[in-house]
Design a protein around this motif. Sequence first.
Motif, short mmCIF file in Angstrom:
data_model
loop_
_atom_site.label_atom_id
_atom_site.label_comp_id
_atom_site.label_asym_id
_atom_site.label_seq_id
_atom_site.Cartn_x
_atom_site.Cartn_y
_atom_site.Cartn_z
N MET A 126 -2.47 -20.46 -9.62
CA MET A 126 -2.68 -19.14 -9.32
C MET A 126 -2.86 -19.06 -7.75
SD MET A 126 -5.75 -16.56 -11.18
CE MET A 126 -7.03 -17.86 -11.06
N ARG A 127 -2.52 -17.73 -7.06
CA ARG A 127 -2.62 -17.53 -5.71
C ARG A 127 -3.42 -16.03 -5.86
NH1 ARG A 127 2.67 -18.59 -6.17
NH2 ARG A 127 3.32 -16.53 -5.64
N TYR A 128 -4.09 -16.24 -5.00
CA TYR A 128 -5.18 -14.78 -4.66
C TYR A 128 -4.84 -14.32 -3.35
CZ TYR A 128 -9.03 -11.60 -4.30
OH TYR A 128 -9.63 -10.25 -3.90
N SER A 129 -4.84 -13.03 -3.23
CA SER A 129 -4.44 -12.46 -1.88
C SER A 129 -5.25 -10.86 -2.18
CB SER A 129 -3.15 -12.06 -1.72
OG SER A 129 -2.36 -11.10 -2.60
N GLU A 130 -5.88 -10.48 -0.78
CA GLU A 130 -6.57 -9.33 -0.81
C GLU A 130 -6.22 -8.68 0.73
OE1 GLU A 130 -11.19 -8.22 -1.34
OE2 GLU A 130 -10.66 -10.28 -1.12
N PHE A 131 -6.14 -7.31 0.50
CA PHE A 131 -5.93 -6.50 1.64
C PHE A 131 -6.78 -5.17 1.66
CE2 PHE A 131 -3.48 -3.26 4.03
CZ PHE A 131 -3.79 -3.71 5.22
N GLY A 132 -7.17 -4.87 2.77
CA GLY A 132 -8.11 -3.69 2.83
C GLY A 132 -7.91 -2.96 4.16
N THR A 133 -8.30 -1.70 4.37
CA THR A 133 -8.04 -1.06 5.70
C THR A 133 -9.30 -0.52 6.23
OG1 THR A 133 -7.83 1.12 4.67
CG2 THR A 133 -5.54 0.04 4.85
N SER A 134 -10.58 -0.90 5.51
CA SER A 134 -11.67 -0.23 5.66
C SER A 134 -12.17 -0.46 7.23
CB SER A 134 -12.90 -0.47 4.75
OG SER A 134 -12.94 -1.95 4.53
N LYS A 135 -11.73 -1.71 7.57
CA LYS A 135 -12.26 -2.45 8.87
C LYS A 135 -11.44 -1.98 10.01
CE LYS A 135 -14.75 -6.22 6.83
NZ LYS A 135 -14.93 -7.73 6.88
N LEU A 136 -10.24 -1.15 9.70
CA LEU A 136 -9.41 -0.59 10.91
C LEU A 136 -9.84 0.51 11.43
CD1 LEU A 136 -5.87 -1.62 9.06
CD2 LEU A 136 -7.15 -2.85 10.91
N PRO A 137 -9.42 0.81 12.69
CA PRO A 137 -9.69 2.28 13.06
C PRO A 137 -8.91 3.19 12.14
CG PRO A 137 -9.09 0.90 15.00
CD PRO A 137 -8.85 0.00 13.58
N ALA A 138 -9.54 4.46 11.90
CA ALA A 138 -9.26 5.37 11.07
C ALA A 138 -7.65 5.60 11.33
CB ALA A 138 -10.10 6.53 11.23
N GLN A 139 -7.28 5.77 12.70
CA GLN A 139 -5.86 6.28 12.82
C GLN A 139 -4.81 5.12 12.67
OE1 GLN A 139 -8.17 5.92 15.00
NE2 GLN A 139 -7.80 4.79 16.96
N GLN A 140 -5.47 3.93 12.24
CA GLN A 140 -4.48 3.09 11.76
C GLN A 140 -4.35 2.49 10.36
OE1 GLN A 140 -5.28 -0.55 14.23
NE2 GLN A 140 -5.45 0.74 16.16
N GLN A 141 -5.26 3.17 9.63
CA GLN A 141 -5.40 2.82 8.18
C GLN A 141 -4.10 3.10 7.40
OE1 GLN A 141 -9.15 4.55 6.98
NE2 GLN A 141 -10.30 3.04 8.05
N LEU A 142 -3.63 4.20 7.52
CA LEU A 142 -2.60 4.55 6.68
C LEU A 142 -1.08 3.83 6.98
CD1 LEU A 142 -1.05 6.50 4.48
CD2 LEU A 142 -0.76 8.22 6.22
N GLU A 143 -0.87 3.63 8.38
CA GLU A 143 0.28 2.79 8.70
C GLU A 143 -0.17 1.50 8.27
OE1 GLU A 143 2.35 1.43 13.03
OE2 GLU A 143 0.60 3.06 12.98
N ALA A 144 -0.94 0.73 8.35
CA ALA A 144 -1.30 -0.74 7.94
C ALA A 144 -1.04 -0.42 6.22
CB ALA A 144 -2.87 -1.14 8.16
N GLN A 160 1.09 1.20 4.49
CA GLN A 160 2.38 1.41 4.54
C GLN A 160 3.11 0.26 4.70
OE1 GLN A 160 2.72 4.84 7.17
NE2 GLN A 160 2.91 6.22 5.47
N ALA A 161 2.59 -0.67 5.69
CA ALA A 161 3.37 -1.57 5.92
C ALA A 161 3.12 -2.86 5.12
CB ALA A 161 2.83 -2.22 7.24
#
Length: 350
Positions: free
Chosen positions: A1-19, A21-22
């Motif tokens: 079983m492999r676990y992965s996690e991703f969040g945008t809260s620690k990125l600058p606000a202007q980069q969150q949506l782009e991250a 989407q990527a």
Amino acid sequence: MRYSEFGTSKLPAQQQLEAWQAWYGRVFDTSTLHAGDDGFTAHARAWNLDGFALNHVTAPGLSVLRTKTLLRREPVDHWAITLGRRSVTWLDTGSTTLTAPAGVPFVVSLGQTMKNEREADDRIQLYLSRDSFHGIAPLLDACCARPLQPAGGALLADYMRVLLRNLPTLDETDALRLTDATRAMIAACLAPSAQRLGEARPLINVTLMEKVRRAIRRHLRSSALGPELICREAATSRSQLYRLLEGEGGVGHYIQKQRLSEAFSMLCDLPATTTIAAIAEMLCFADSSSFARAFRREFGVSPSDVRDAARAGLPPIPAGAGAHEAERGSFVACLRGAPSLAGAALDHRA
């Protein structure tokens, strides 16, 4: 079983949506429904198992596209079962449309183009590979972008919640049993039959037990807690509830065990100014004497022993006490104790 996690809260606000989407860009084109908002705080967790994955996604309002270009670029054709927990989902596959209310799961195939929109949501998603779930392919294809039957849809939603709650604590051996178990449960939910329900019965019982536990925990301090209230909140019949809790000594005995467990936690955590008699009254025991007798029968120590040990920072019960009781009827116990789920040959004929 492999676990992965991703969040945008620690990125600058202007980069969150782009991250964000990527992160999904090879499979979906995503865009926000509210372009004027500052930032895009979202979070995704994923557990990849043998032949399927479970995702838990929390994100603002989104529009999600699976286009012909993406189908050519990333020709994954898994089925996806999605449960939106807070928001309505609107789905368009080109040939059909679907409006799925919060709490109602729906099935789509990633092998076709689609568009869906929904407001801010907390979603659970199952991604099922065709190689591992080919035995129930006709059932999944027949349900794509169509409303699920209410009873089956509710049971599937409950099972997805149970999976999310238990996956983080499963070891590798238990996780290996999940593919067959999940296949059996999905088949029973999408197209119930005597055979399919029989194959999935252990998991159905565990799923119902989770609902019963939650209903009881919500009302531990209410004198109205009893079979009628539990049946209403867990959406089950009285006879089904009695069968489910027969191995626990009956409904009344199970409620008392849950109240005693809560009392144990309260004795460890509450300040000493809260008397043992007050805890007994909060949890609807007739008096402190009957409470103390029941407590000693359950744990082998008195309430005052537990409180004194907690004050001294000592363990109040010998290690391992009650471990068997805690596991019985659990999701893990079901996986380990139901060999019919570990290789169930499902009959997927119409």
